[in-house]
Design a protein around this motif. Structure first.
Motif, mmCIF file in Angstrom:
data_model
loop_
_atom_site.group_PDB
_atom_site.id
_atom_site.type_symbol
_atom_site.label_atom_id
_atom_site.label_comp_id
_atom_site.label_asym_id
_atom_site.label_seq_id
_atom_site.Cartn_x
_atom_site.Cartn_y
_atom_site.Cartn_z
ATOM 1 N N PHE A 206 0.843 -1.186 0.000
ATOM 2 C CA PHE A 206 0.000 0.000 0.000
ATOM 3 C C PHE A 206 0.887 1.247 0.000
ATOM 4 O O PHE A 206 1.659 1.473 0.938
ATOM 5 C CB PHE A 206 -0.924 -0.003 1.210
ATOM 6 N N MET A 207 0.761 2.051 -1.047
ATOM 7 C CA MET A 207 1.621 3.219 -1.239
ATOM 8 C C MET A 207 0.744 4.352 -1.758
ATOM 9 O O MET A 207 0.512 4.459 -2.961
ATOM 10 C CB MET A 207 2.736 2.884 -2.227
ATOM 11 N N ASP A 208 0.220 5.174 -0.856
ATOM 12 C CA ASP A 208 -0.758 6.179 -1.267
ATOM 13 C C ASP A 208 -0.147 7.385 -1.960
ATOM 14 O O ASP A 208 -0.824 8.100 -2.691
ATOM 15 C CB ASP A 208 -1.607 6.620 -0.069
ATOM 16 N N ASN A 209 1.135 7.633 -1.781
ATOM 17 C CA ASN A 209 1.795 8.770 -2.425
ATOM 18 C C ASN A 209 2.143 8.414 -3.862
ATOM 19 O O ASN A 209 2.894 7.473 -4.121
ATOM 20 C CB ASN A 209 3.052 9.165 -1.649
ATOM 21 N N ASP A 210 1.588 9.170 -4.812
ATOM 22 C CA ASP A 210 1.768 8.845 -6.224
ATOM 23 C C ASP A 210 3.234 8.873 -6.647
ATOM 24 O O ASP A 210 3.714 7.961 -7.327
ATOM 25 C CB ASP A 210 0.974 9.829 -7.098
ATOM 26 N N SER A 211 3.947 9.908 -6.250
ATOM 27 C CA SER A 211 5.353 10.029 -6.658
ATOM 28 C C SER A 211 6.192 8.906 -6.057
ATOM 29 O O SER A 211 7.063 8.334 -6.734
ATOM 30 C CB SER A 211 5.910 11.397 -6.232
ATOM 31 N N ASP A 223 7.056 -4.291 -9.126
ATOM 32 C CA ASP A 223 6.977 -4.654 -10.541
ATOM 33 C C ASP A 223 5.854 -3.943 -11.282
ATOM 34 O O ASP A 223 5.937 -3.718 -12.491
ATOM 35 C CB ASP A 223 6.770 -6.168 -10.670
ATOM 36 N N VAL A 224 4.776 -3.620 -10.563
ATOM 37 C CA VAL A 224 3.595 -2.990 -11.156
ATOM 38 C C VAL A 224 3.069 -1.957 -10.174
ATOM 39 O O VAL A 224 3.112 -2.175 -8.961
ATOM 40 C CB VAL A 224 2.494 -4.045 -11.446
ATOM 41 N N VAL A 225 2.566 -0.840 -10.687
ATOM 42 C CA VAL A 225 1.880 0.140 -9.852
ATOM 43 C C VAL A 225 0.550 0.491 -10.500
ATOM 44 O O VAL A 225 0.413 0.483 -11.722
ATOM 45 C CB VAL A 225 2.708 1.424 -9.631
ATOM 46 N N ASP A 226 -0.445 0.788 -9.671
ATOM 47 C CA ASP A 226 -1.750 1.205 -10.185
ATOM 48 C C ASP A 226 -1.921 2.707 -10.019
ATOM 49 O O ASP A 226 -1.061 3.393 -9.454
ATOM 50 C CB ASP A 226 -2.870 0.433 -9.491
ATOM 51 N N ALA A 227 -3.030 3.227 -10.531
ATOM 52 C CA ALA A 227 -3.445 4.619 -10.330
ATOM 53 C C ALA A 227 -2.337 5.617 -10.643
ATOM 54 O O ALA A 227 -2.097 6.563 -9.885
ATOM 55 C CB ALA A 227 -3.956 4.804 -8.900
ATOM 56 N N VAL A 228 -1.670 5.434 -11.775
ATOM 57 C CA VAL A 228 -0.639 6.392 -12.182
ATOM 58 C C VAL A 228 -1.337 7.695 -12.591
ATOM 59 O O VAL A 228 -2.179 7.694 -13.496
ATOM 60 C CB VAL A 228 0.191 5.851 -13.359
ATOM 61 N N PRO A 229 -1.019 8.820 -11.954
ATOM 62 C CA PRO A 229 -1.655 10.085 -12.345
ATOM 63 C C PRO A 229 -1.112 10.572 -13.681
ATOM 64 O O PRO A 229 0.031 10.274 -14.055
ATOM 65 C CB PRO A 229 -1.278 11.032 -11.207
ATOM 66 N N ALA A 230 -1.942 11.319 -14.391
ATOM 67 C CA ALA A 230 -1.561 11.749 -15.739
ATOM 68 C C ALA A 230 -0.267 12.544 -15.746
ATOM 69 O O ALA A 230 0.519 12.461 -16.697
ATOM 70 C CB ALA A 230 -2.690 12.569 -16.352
ATOM 71 N N GLY A 231 -0.006 13.298 -14.684
ATOM 72 C CA GLY A 231 1.210 14.088 -14.633
ATOM 73 C C GLY A 231 2.485 13.263 -14.600
ATOM 74 O O GLY A 231 3.577 13.793 -14.833
ATOM 75 N N LEU A 232 2.352 11.960 -14.310
ATOM 76 C CA LEU A 232 3.527 11.083 -14.250
ATOM 77 C C LEU A 232 3.555 10.072 -15.400
ATOM 78 O O LEU A 232 4.379 9.160 -15.392
ATOM 79 C CB LEU A 232 3.562 10.353 -12.900
#
Length: 516
Positions: A206-211, A223-232
């Motif tokens: 669980f990693m709530d900070n997008d960056s 290996d995989v991340v979800d919820a990538v914000p458009a700015g990244l």
């Protein structure tokens, strides 16, 4: 030396590490929370499985059919076994449905099972479900929760599901360990009927900070991340160490407009509450609809992380009406409609929105406020955290919805537009569970009849016709809510992997594979 170097790579290939934005809040598969469901589906399978566009496909039930106006038959697969070795039986399904109907919790699946009157085991692998009224939606609604072992889950507590006696499912993985706020570990089920998964272990961190989540991917920590914000998107999709996968999701940002005779956050230009609510007039709602630049919101405010919307269901999903006109962006036309409605100088409005729901929520809210102000509706923005927003939106000081205009996200766990119609625009009726999120208290008996008729229509063509008519009525005529955009689902993954994108934004290890 070469052989020694190969060992860590082989071990790494057996483990899948997923960086997940939201933390789960329960291991119990009958308590509803989207992040929890994402993980639970690996262990506890539903009767009916949803594909990437949430279309129903066989799961623990190989087939289903109506056997009367208010009865459905489900034939279970005979090769499904729980991880304790016991076979799946009709009694397990009966127990699971009854438990999902009666379990206490903040969020449950009761709304998806409200039409179920009774359920019976009509044989070892045959289940008959009786509904209170005719409904075509039962198979879709039974896709929302997992089937548990009646023996193992009887009187089970939270610890029993989190690695205890009730942590036995029929899925491709076993429940390992949940460390609240940190991670969940799943272990491969070697006896799974579909064959062994490529991953011996799957860890959801669980990693709530997008960056921080994206940095973990780029550094090789996950290996995989979800919820990538458009700015990244650019950092993730450079193709060197990682790549980006996106898809249009079914999650819709919508604007709800209050249609009660008076509304507390609508004023004249001096800030005085108006005796008559302008939003109750169709011409005013039509003007606001024309004032919104949806393409601009999706591309600029959301930085490409959204797709302009014109109805509940996006293309490719159940209930989408392909020829529905797209709302025009016409500020001059909006000003003309306001003048015709009796507001040539406009009026004042407070727009309430969330500030912690998705990347770009507050920015989108501010952009919409500017668009409204540009046509003469001077708009103030009040962005709130979810805990405050939803309480006030549902029941303010007098127990009624408080806001005049509010932005929120809606997505159906069953993938059905019916759930949106029933919850958001059907006439409010607490006793029947209708219009529970109809925050503007809009009511149209003709629409109510269409919604109920679609739910009862077993014939697919008749059902589609009623949903199409309801969609046209809501989004081209009455405009009780204004659809703005569908959120994009976005994942980042290390090179060497493939991922099947899903419209519900779930990150399933069963859809992640080593690249061929």
């Amino acid at each position: 030396m070469a052989a020694l170097l190969a060992l860590p790579a082989q071990a790494q290939a057996q483990e899948l590490r997923i960086g997940m934005k939201a933390a789960i809040d329960s291991a119990d598969p009958h308590l509803l929370y989207t992040p929890s469901r994402t993980v639970q589906l690996h262990v506890w399978e539903p009767l009916v499985v949803q594909d990437a566009q949430l279309q129903p496909t066989p799961g623990l039930a190989l087939s289903w059919r109506p056997i009367g106006p208010t009865s459905w038959e489900f034939i279970l697969r005979e090769d499904a076994r729980f991880t304790d070795g016991s076979p799946l039986t009709a009694e397990d399904v009966v127990f699971s449905i009854r438990r999902a109907q009666t379990i206490e919790g903040i969020r449950t699946y009761r709304a998806y099972l409200r039409e179920v009157a009774s359920v019976e085991a009509a044989g070892p692998h045959r289940v008959v479900v009786h509904t209170a009224t005719p409904t075509a939606l039962l198979p879709n609604n039974l896709s929302t929760f997992g089937i548990v072992s009646a023996r193992a889950a009887k009187d089970a507590t939270a610890p029993d599901f989190n690695g205890g006696r009730a942590a036995t499912g029929t899925g491709p993985y076993r429940w390992g360990q949940w460390l609240p706020g940190q991670q969940v570990t799943l272990e491969r089920n070697p006896a799974y009927r579909g064959g062994a998964e490529p991953w011996s272990r799957v860890t959801f961190r669980f990693m709530d900070n997008d960056s921080a989540r994206v940095a973990a991917l780029l550094s090789g920590d996950v290996d995989v991340v979800d919820a990538v914000p458009a700015g990244l998107y650019g950092r993730v999709g450079d193709g060197n160490r990682s790549r980006l996968v996106t898809a249009t999701s079914l999650f819709l940002l919508q604007l709800t407009l209050d249609q009660r005779p008076q509304s507390g956050f609508v004023t004249d230009l001096d800030g005085n509450t108006l005796a008559e609510n302008p939003l109750a007039k169709n011409a005013v709602r039509a003007a606001l609809n024309l004032a919104i630049n949806r393409a601009g919101l999706a591309e600029r405010a959301m930085e490409g992380g959204a797709v302009a919307a014109n109805q509940f269901a996006p293309p490719g999903f159940i209930g989408h009406v392909a020829d529905l006109p797209k709302p025009a962006y016409d500020p001059a036309g909006a000003r003309r409609l306001l003048a015709e409605a009796g507001y040539p100088q406009g009026f004042g409005l407070t727009l309430h929105c969330l500030n912690d729901r998705f990347a770009g929520d507050t920015k989108s809210c501010q952009a919409i406020g500017q668009m409204f102000s540009a046509i003469g509706v001077r708009t103030k923005i009040e962005a709130l955290p979810s805990s405050i927003f939803f309480r006030r939106a549902q029941s303010g000081a007098n127990g009624e919805p408080e806001f005049s205009a509010s932005l929120s996200i809606f997505g159906s766990a069953a993938g059905l537009p019916d759930n949106a119609f029933t919850s958001l625009v059907q006439s409010y009726d607490r006793t029947r569970g209708r219009g529970v999120s109809n925050l503007g208290r809009y009511s149209n008996p003709s629409l109510d009849a269409l919604i109920d008729g679609a739910a009862a229509a077993v014939d697919p063509a008749a059902r589609a016709a009623k949903l199409t008519e309801a969609t046209r009525l809501v989004f081209t005529r009455d405009l009780p809510i204004l659809p703005l955009f569908y959120l994009k689902a976005a994942w980042g993954m290390r090179t060497g992997l493939t991922l099947q994108p899903r419209g519900d934004q779930y990150t399933l290890a069963t859809g992640i594979r080593p690249a061929p």
